[in-house]
Design an enzyme around this catalytic site. Structure first.
Site, short mmCIF file in Angstrom:
data_model
loop_
_atom_site.label_atom_id
_atom_site.label_comp_id
_atom_site.label_asym_id
_atom_site.label_seq_id
_atom_site.Cartn_x
_atom_site.Cartn_y
_atom_site.Cartn_z
N ARG B 64 0.81 -1.23 0.00
CA ARG B 64 0.00 0.00 0.00
C ARG B 64 0.83 1.27 0.00
O ARG B 64 0.39 2.31 -0.46
CB ARG B 64 -0.94 -0.01 1.21
CG ARG B 64 -2.00 -1.08 1.08
CD ARG B 64 -2.84 -1.17 2.31
NE ARG B 64 -3.62 0.04 2.52
CZ ARG B 64 -4.66 0.11 3.33
NH1 ARG B 64 -5.04 -0.96 4.01
NH2 ARG B 64 -5.33 1.22 3.48
N ASP B 200 7.87 -23.71 3.90
CA ASP B 200 8.39 -23.84 5.26
C ASP B 200 9.90 -23.79 5.08
O ASP B 200 10.49 -24.76 4.60
CB ASP B 200 7.96 -25.16 5.89
CG ASP B 200 8.49 -25.31 7.32
OD1 ASP B 200 9.42 -24.57 7.69
OD2 ASP B 200 7.97 -26.16 8.06
N HIS B 201 10.52 -22.66 5.43
CA HIS B 201 11.92 -22.48 5.06
C HIS B 201 12.81 -23.56 5.69
O HIS B 201 13.91 -23.79 5.25
CB HIS B 201 12.43 -21.08 5.41
CG HIS B 201 12.65 -20.88 6.88
ND1 HIS B 201 11.65 -20.45 7.72
CD2 HIS B 201 13.73 -21.09 7.64
CE1 HIS B 201 12.15 -20.39 8.95
NE2 HIS B 201 13.40 -20.76 8.93
N HIS B 263 7.76 -26.68 11.56
CA HIS B 263 9.14 -27.18 11.53
C HIS B 263 9.28 -28.55 12.19
O HIS B 263 9.86 -29.48 11.64
CB HIS B 263 10.10 -26.22 12.22
CG HIS B 263 10.07 -24.82 11.69
ND1 HIS B 263 9.68 -24.53 10.42
CD2 HIS B 263 10.39 -23.64 12.26
CE1 HIS B 263 9.76 -23.22 10.22
NE2 HIS B 263 10.19 -22.65 11.33
#
Lengths: 357, 511
Positions: B64, B200-201, B263
């Site tokens: 924005r 999910d890193h 995780h």
């Protein structure tokens, strides 16, 4: 890489048992604990007295990325019979625990007749069950008995076709070795140095509408520095073998050379020209009827710029890192690779066909 | 000669050249946020600089905030200097930044998407991005449904002219099973599941992937990786840091939602799954889902026998006095949000019948450590005198994910001497040391997989839901009973967590 080099005192002739014991002692930390030994391969290096310091430096730098039992053989067949063994280990601390991990290096100076039997030193010092890389940083004699005996120990041989006085003869010798079914796989540092160039060139045909131009090339130009002849030849060999160009004629073109190929949809002429000495390859430019594709190295930076033009209109461009090209990096790349590299072998054959014109 | 499509592959069709994705655009929603500046843009810059991205590539940021392309580029450049170690090459940045564009707009409004569509069309013609786009939702999760709906209604859920369109969703994937199902239904209204990449890193970490390599690339572990040999498994995901400035977020989330649902459950799946037929998206994810399905539901009336909820109090971590959770910024002084979770779960299948998996995850524990410890049954009979085996413990195989990636095996050995005293010694292999290659950042790996269209390391809808299903009874019970057990910062969790194992005659390892 932060680490410490540890060196064993003494020298002179040592037995295999003594060497192993001393290497074990080198891994002992000041506080009496034993550092771990980490090795993923054996690396045998054959060099001469003159190049030894530079090569030793490269080998110890490799220890960080490719922990190995390195056996550095410094050979002087002309001298009086003499054998001198030096031992060192490159150790670095891992993570927070401070655990030390070491890679070992055995340096053997062999003079006189022992220098003719380097395999008898290297063989017993190899760590079992790990692949053996044999690296000749300088000139080598592929037809000699000594070379054959060393090659017998190896899973892969690394050479540098630019290290020889005659780059043409060297390329031919390597091509002969590649055809020999008894030989292990062979890698040439001049080929490794081409990987980013090849990848960048391939990128310019990522858009489907341009892929068709791969069979419409009309000409190409390669600028190389003195010493980069083989790199340039292998690059052209790669294009020829991948795109089905057949070498037809070669002629002199000023300082450089013009090679004519027949392709599936017409003739292609390639001009190889020497350029300033600060980069082995300076630029490659490919022209089709509609487009020109260029990968060009910045003069002072390790950045490289790719452009695709349609006439004078810039269609796509970008600048990326070409990456480092020192000896350690090139050898490191070779150590990652196992087995035969068929693309290299095809490119080498094509390069030799060009030389045969 | 071959057709043009295979022609394009000729120059790249070999092992030694890296795979480079097709041309395309990454569109980031929430582009003025932290994730874009800290992770996404540095990862994309590194990929570009290392020649891993296609020549025809662009990034479009949407949020924005009013900004011009130039201002957005400048902001990212400053962030790059701040969050990324190593030098930024001016020429490489200029070349990369030339492909970065910014579109100010309200992601809830249809006109934003009209503008986006026009911009993407322009990029296709000006930068050759071929109608391929990946939409990365890095905005507040509350905006996900609106963004997806607007993308769908604007016709952006399909690539232009035969190109592809992919949707990347950051966690959290809902707050519980119901909201996860709702979210998935929203996403799937406009995007096919094969287009959705839930990130999910943790799965992008080399070290986590190494669990699979260790299990399935080595013949010696798999035969003993089952109830015949394994007594129990302990999974630890410990952090030494507190909630820091994320107090407001954490109050809403808690450790169960923040760490365990994603995780920890992923690590559980990788540890317990059957060997996949191939390392491809469907084979790997199918096996992970089977694990989640096999986890025995925790009966709501017995949650306290299986789960422990803890919160850190003021204490000392590595010589530093740290505040308790309730003293942290933006945290309710009477909060019962958990900063620590311990769970006991069973996987009711042939491989793991009767083997408990003890799981713990928490903040302000003594050190940062992620590990999976497989404790084997004790030797059924030792021929040595009892006194001589006092120092002998059952074999434990520990797969360490961080900080020091490696493997450690506790084995019994004879203590040097004339008697026959045996004791345990640790055999450590830091396999991280064998390859000192800089492991690529998890986001680099995952963004590249996204562009290449390989969803193996992303979460499938049924995985996300399966994981919530296991935890739902625990969350419901906790919401009805607002109590929490305390532990001092710098200790390994509340006493109740120790009791959880003691009741079974076991104890937690010290990682």
């Amino acid at each position: 890489m932060i680490g410490e080099s540890r060196r064993a005192p003494g020298g002179g002739r040592m037995s295999v048992g003594q060497i192993e014991r001393e290497l074990g002692k080198l891994r002992t930390n000041d506080d009496g604990t034993l550092a771990l030994r980490s090795s993923v391969l054996n690396l045998i290096v054959v060099t001469d007295e003159e190049s030894a310091p530079e090569i030793t430096d490269s080998v110890s730098k490799l220890a960080g990325r490719h922990p190995a039992r390195a056996v550095l053989l410094i050979s002087d067949p002309e001298g009086e019979t003499n054998v001198d063994v030096g031992l060192s280990a490159f150790c670095h601390a891992r993570g927070g625990s401070g655990t030390q991990v070491c890679a070992e290096q055995v340096t053997i100076h062999a003079e006189g007749p022992p220098a003719m039997h380097l395999e008898s030193f290297a063989g017993p010092l190899l760590i079992p069950d790990l692949p053996v890389f044999l690296w000749y940083p300088g000139e080598f004699s592929p037809r000699s008995l000594e070379f054959a005996a060393m090659a017998d120990l190896a899973d892969r041989i690394i050479v540098d076709s630019a290290a020889s006085e005659s780059h043409e003869a060297c390329l031919r010798e390597i091509a002969t070795l590649v055809e020999d079914p008894e030989m292990p796989a062979i890698g040439d540092l001049q080929w490794v140095g081409l990987s980013p160039w090849r990848s960048l060139l391939a990128d310019t045909f990522g858009a489907p509408e341009r892929a068709g131009d791969l069979e419409k090339f009309e000409s190409a130009e390669v600028l190389y520095a003195p010493g980069g002849e083989n790199r340039a030849l292998l690059l052209v060999g790669w294009l020829a073998s991948t795109l089905g160009w057949k070498p037809e004629r070669a002629s002199r073109n000023g300082e450089g050379q013009k090679i004519e190929f027949s392709g599936t949809s017409g003739d292609i002429s390639v001009v190889l020209s020497p350029d300033s000495p600060d980069a082995r390859l300076r630029r490659i430019r490919l022209y089709s009827e509609e487009y020109s594709f260029q990968v060009s190295r910045h003069r002072e930076l390790s950045d490289v710029r790719t452009t695709v033009m349609r006439g004078d209109e810039l269609i796509a461009e970008r600048t990326v890192h070409l990456g480092a090209f020192d000896l350690g990096v090139l050898v490191g790349e070779e150590l990652r690779y196992r087995g035969r590299d068929e693309t290299y072998e095809g490119s080498l054959r094509a390069a030799v066909e060009i030389l045969d014109l | 000669m071959a057709d043009t499509q295979s022609l394009q592959n000729i120059l790249r069709d070999e092992q030694r050249l890296p795979r480079v994705p097709e041309p395309g655009v990454v569109v980031i929603f929430g582009a003025s946020g932290d994730l874009t500046a800290r992770k996404l843009v540095p990862a994309l810059y590194d990929l570009a600089a290392q020649r891993r991205l296609p020549l025809e590539f662009a990034v479009v940021g949407i949020s924005r905030t009013e900004m011009s392309n130039e201002e957005f580029r400048g902001k990212l450049r400053r962030a790059l200097e701040e969050h990324r170690s190593g030098e930024v090459s001016g020429d490489v940045w200029e070349s990369f930044a030339g492909g970065i564009f910014y579109l100010p707009g309200d992601s809830k409004k249809a006109e934003t998407y009209k503008g986006l569509k026009e911009l993407l069309k322009r990029l296709d013609s000006e930068r050759g991005t071929q109608g391929n786009r990946a939409f990365y939702l890095s905005s507040s999760p509350s905006l996900f449904p609106a963004i997806v709906e607007n993308l769908g209604e604007a016709g952006l859920s399909e690539g232009e002219d035969g190109g592809w369109s992919r949707l990347v969703v950051e966690k959290p994937f809902g707050r519980d099973l119901e909201s996860a199902q709702e979210l998935n239904a929203e996403l799937q209204r406009y995007f096919d599941e094969t287009q959705i990449y839930r990130i999910d890193h943790y799965l992008g970490k080399e070290t986590v992937q190494n669990i699979l390599a260790l299990r399935f690339a080595n013949g010696i572990f798999e035969p003993v990786w089952n109830q015949h040999y394994v007594d129990h498994v302990q999974i630890t995901v410990a952090e030494d840091i507190g909630v820091g400035t994320r107090g407001a977020f954490y109050e809403e989330a808690g450790a169960l939602r923040d760490i365990v649902q994603n995780h920890v459950m992923q690590v559980l799946c990788l540890t317990a799954m059957e060997p996949p037929v191939a390392f491809d998206a469907e084979s790997v994810r199918e096996e992970k889902v089977k694990v989640l399905r096999a986890v025995r539901p925790i009966p709501e009336g017995e949650v306290e026998d299986y789960a422990v909820r803890g919160q850190y109090e003021r204490g000392w971590v590595f010589g530093e006095e740290v505040p308790g959770y309730r003293e942290e910024e933006n945290v309710d002084p009477e909060s019962v949000t958990e900063t620590y979770v311990a769970l006991k779960v069973f996987i009711d299948n042939y491989r793991w019948a009767r083997v408990p998996f003890y799981i713990r995850a928490g903040k302000r524990l003594p050190k940062k450590a992620t590990e999976v410890a497989i404790q084997f049954h004790a030797s059924p009979h030792t021929p040595f005198a009892r006194d001589d085996t006092k120092g002998l413990a059952p074999n434990v195989l520990v797969v360490r994910v961080q900080p020091e990636e490696g493997l450690s095996l506790k084995i019994g050995a004879k203590v040097p001497g004339t008697g026959f005293e045996v004791s345990s010694v640790n055999m450590d292999l830091l396999y991280g040391t064998a390859f000192l290659e800089e492991a690529p950042d998890a986001y680099q790996r995952l963004l590249l997989d996204l562009m290449l269209g390989d969803p193996t390391l992303f979460i499938r809808a049924d995985e996300a839901e399966g994981s919530w299903k296991i935890l739902d009874p625990v969350m419901r019970h906790w919401s009805q009973k607002p109590e929490v057990s305390f532990y001092q910062a710098g200790t390994w969790g509340p006493e109740e967590a120790d009791d959880l194992l003691e009741r079974d005659g076991r104890e937690w390892r010290r990682p």
